[in-house]
Enzyme design. Structure first.
Site, PDB file in Angstrom:
ATOM      1  N   ARG A   1      -3.856   3.131  -4.143  1.00 44.42           N
ATOM      2  CA  ARG A   1      -3.053   3.998  -2.828  1.00 44.42           C
ATOM      3  C   ARG A   1      -2.008   5.112  -3.499  1.00 44.42           C
ATOM      4  NH1 ARG A   1      -3.194   1.677   1.783  1.00 44.42           N
ATOM      5  NH2 ARG A   1      -0.784   2.300   2.193  1.00 44.42           N
TER       6      ARG A   1
ATOM      7  N   THR B   1       9.286  -1.816  -7.335  1.00 42.98           N
ATOM      8  CA  THR B   1       8.020  -0.815  -7.664  1.00 42.98           C
ATOM      9  C   THR B   1       8.329   0.387  -8.161  1.00 42.98           C
ATOM     10  OG1 THR B   1       6.972  -1.929  -5.754  1.00 42.98           O
ATOM     11  CG2 THR B   1       6.037   0.181  -6.065  1.00 42.98           C
TER      12      THR B   1
ATOM     13  N   GLY C   1      -7.462  -5.108  -6.901  1.00 41.48           N
ATOM     14  CA  GLY C   1      -9.003  -5.382  -6.889  1.00 41.48           C
ATOM     15  C   GLY C   1      -9.218  -7.050  -7.013  1.00 41.48           C
TER      16      GLY C   1
ATOM     17  N   HIS D   1      -1.208   0.137  -7.455  1.00 42.93           N
ATOM     18  CA  HIS D   1      -0.631   0.102  -5.932  1.00 42.93           C
ATOM     19  C   HIS D   1      -2.288  -0.116  -5.229  1.00 42.93           C
ATOM     20  CE1 HIS D   1       3.106   0.617  -3.922  1.00 42.93           C
ATOM     21  NE2 HIS D   1       2.323   0.821  -2.871  1.00 42.93           N
TER      22      HIS D   1
ATOM     23  N   SER E   1       8.209  -7.471   1.077  1.00 52.28           N
ATOM     24  CA  SER E   1       8.320  -6.018   1.065  1.00 52.28           C
ATOM     25  C   SER E   1       9.690  -5.459   1.497  1.00 52.28           C
ATOM     26  CB  SER E   1       7.231  -5.371   1.414  1.00 52.28           C
ATOM     27  OG  SER E   1       7.407  -3.777   1.644  1.00 52.28           O
TER      28      SER E   1
ATOM     29  N   TYR F   1      12.001  -1.325  -2.939  1.00 51.40           N
ATOM     30  CA  TYR F   1      11.725  -0.022  -3.060  1.00 51.40           C
ATOM     31  C   TYR F   1      12.981   0.717  -3.344  1.00 51.40           C
ATOM     32  CZ  TYR F   1       7.055   0.245  -1.410  1.00 51.40           C
ATOM     33  OH  TYR F   1       5.402   0.084  -1.173  1.00 51.40           O
TER      34      TYR F   1
ATOM     35  N   PRO G   1       3.252  -7.856  -2.342  1.00 45.84           N
ATOM     36  CA  PRO G   1       4.115  -7.216  -1.295  1.00 45.84           C
ATOM     37  C   PRO G   1       3.309  -6.137  -0.661  1.00 45.84           C
ATOM     38  CG  PRO G   1       4.757  -6.337  -3.588  1.00 45.84           C
ATOM     39  CD  PRO G   1       3.643  -7.228  -3.755  1.00 45.84           C
ATOM     40  N   ILE G   2       3.128  -6.332   0.629  1.00 43.96           N
ATOM     41  CA  ILE G   2       2.447  -5.335   1.593  1.00 43.96           C
ATOM     42  C   ILE G   2       3.564  -5.016   2.789  1.00 43.96           C
ATOM     43  CG2 ILE G   2       0.639  -4.919   3.231  1.00 43.96           C
ATOM     44  CD1 ILE G   2      -1.145  -6.629   1.259  1.00 43.96           C
TER      45      ILE G   2
ATOM     46  N   GLN H   1      10.431  -7.786  -3.021  1.00 44.74           N
ATOM     47  CA  GLN H   1       9.996  -6.431  -3.516  1.00 44.74           C
ATOM     48  C   GLN H   1      10.951  -5.335  -3.015  1.00 44.74           C
ATOM     49  OE1 GLN H   1       8.674  -3.699  -1.550  1.00 44.74           O
ATOM     50  NE2 GLN H   1       8.389  -2.216  -3.002  1.00 44.74           N
TER      51      GLN H   1
ATOM     52  N   LYS I   1       6.745  -3.405 -11.039  1.00 46.14           N
ATOM     53  CA  LYS I   1       5.412  -3.143 -10.543  1.00 46.14           C
ATOM     54  C   LYS I   1       4.836  -1.965 -10.495  1.00 46.14           C
ATOM     55  CE  LYS I   1       2.855  -4.587  -6.442  1.00 46.14           C
ATOM     56  NZ  LYS I   1       2.538  -3.068  -5.715  1.00 46.14           N
TER      57      LYS I   1
END
Length: 383
Positions: free
Chosen positions: A283, A177, A313, A280, A127, A151, A98-99, A149, A256
């Protein structure tokens, strides 16, 4: 079973059309091309990490500390990359992370990403702060697999409303998240004076939510942005909120941002259905443990009771082999597909996915394995 000849690098190149022949192959090349296209603000927002970016770097060096010790003479001519997650068959163990606010990379944003993901059967985790609404993205994807995702909002009813909308729109899981209780200290964004959230780039799910809009004095961009900023960071988030979320949906719930094995145990005790081991993408908390280093203790703590996914990664097929061998059931891909989106829209995302799947299959065969389910720690050595 996957037909091996369809998963080779040669097959990848034969299906590249003239419009995509000049596109990159490696993640590093995609990043360089995106750097040449995007202004400083959007590029640094996508590329950068928090603080001194130690965790951002650690996510990559962690993979370099493990080496694959391949087995030979195993007849790997008939291979499969498929897995099952939450009773759903997936062709590969790859999901798109999720971006948010993908419109800063390309005008079509999540819609282009959704089309590429759907064409490859790769689940797209959408997201909360997407440029397009979860309903628009669902319509674009048809019956293809997708997760939502979340928030968390300080207004619980807004969170509940979004979960209900996701369930109604055919999303297959909810990903909460939990590592964004405050905004990470991102030096690059401070230097650039750049915040896409404050610029209204992630409004779509909010301005299409009836509960959220009922909280606004006037339904416009300015008031919506202010309300989001009041609600999106939630230092009071606790396990009680997980209980509330569980009451709102029948869908599987994944957390997450889990990095500590004790938190993994608590998640199981609270009825969570899966975990995404993630920092994350470097970030949030700089100086935090790399996601890959956090994975083995969490695997041991969970003991196979719920699925574990690894985020942060992953750049190559060999990275995926290492993550799965260390106990992950699947992996999330983040920045690479967003670089592809910035460079070539839907075709760029598709090319990144194609390349990664092909490289994964080659790496699987060369490791001496027929199936991703065969991978285990026995093929790795710590350097």
């Amino acid at each position: 079973m996957v037909e091996a000849e369809k998963r080779t690098a040669t097959a990848l190149f034969t299906k590249i059309d003239k419009d995509t022949q000049s596109l990159p192959i490696s993640s590093e090349d995609w990043e360089q091309r995106a750097r040449a296209i995007l202004p400083d603000g959007p590029f640094d927002y996508i590329c950068g990490g928090s603080g001194a970016e130690e965790t951002l770097a650690a996510n990559r060096t962690a993979f370099q500390r493990w080496a694959i010790v391949p087995r030979m003479l195993r007849d790997v001519s008939d291979r499969t990359l498929s897995i099952t997650l939450f009773d759903q068959h997936l062709d590969t163990p790859i999901l798109l992370a999720p971006i948010g606010m993908q419109g800063i990379a390309h005008p079509e944003g999540e819609l282009a990403t959704a089309r590429a993901a759907a064409a490859h059967g790769v689940p797209f985790i959408v997201s909360t702060v997407s440029t397009y609404s979860l309903e628009q993205i669902a319509e674009t994807m048809g019956d293809a697999p997708r997760w939502f995702q979340l928030y968390w909002s300080n207004d619980r009813e807004v969170s509940a409303s979004m979960v209900r909308r996701a369930e109604a729109a055919g999303y297959g899981a909810i990903v909460l998240t939990v590592d964004t209780i405050m905004l990470g200290w991102k030096r690059r964004d401070f230097r650039n004076g750049y915040s896409p959230l404050k610029e209204g780039k992630g409004l779509a799910n909010y301005i299409n939510d009836p509960v959220f809009c009922s909280r606004l004095p006037v339904v416009n961009e300015e008031s919506a942005v202010q309300e989001i900023l009041r609600n999106i960071y939630h230092p009071a988030l606790s396990w009680e909120d997980i209980r509330f979320l569980r009451q709102q949906t029948r869908l599987p719930i994944l957390l997450k941002g889990i990095l500590h094995p004790e938190d993994a145990k608590l998640a199981v005790e609270h009825g969570v259905d899966g975990l995404i081991v993630s920092n994350h993408g470097g970030r949030q908390l700089d100086g935090a443990i790399s996601s890959l280093d956090a994975l083995p203790p969490i695997v041991e703590a969970v003991g196979g009771r719920i699925p574990l996914l690894l985020d942060s990664g992953i750049r190559t097929g060999a990275d995926i082999i290492k993550a799965l061998a260390l106990g992950a059931n699947a992996v999330l891909i983040g920045r690479p597909f967003l670089y592809g989106l910035a460079v070539a829209g839907e075709k760029g995302v598709a090319r990144v996915i194609d390349t990664l799947i092909s490289e994964l299959d080659v790496s699987l065969a060369l490791s001496g394995s027929k199936s991703v389910s065969d991978l285990n720690r026995g093929i790795l050595t710590r350097l």
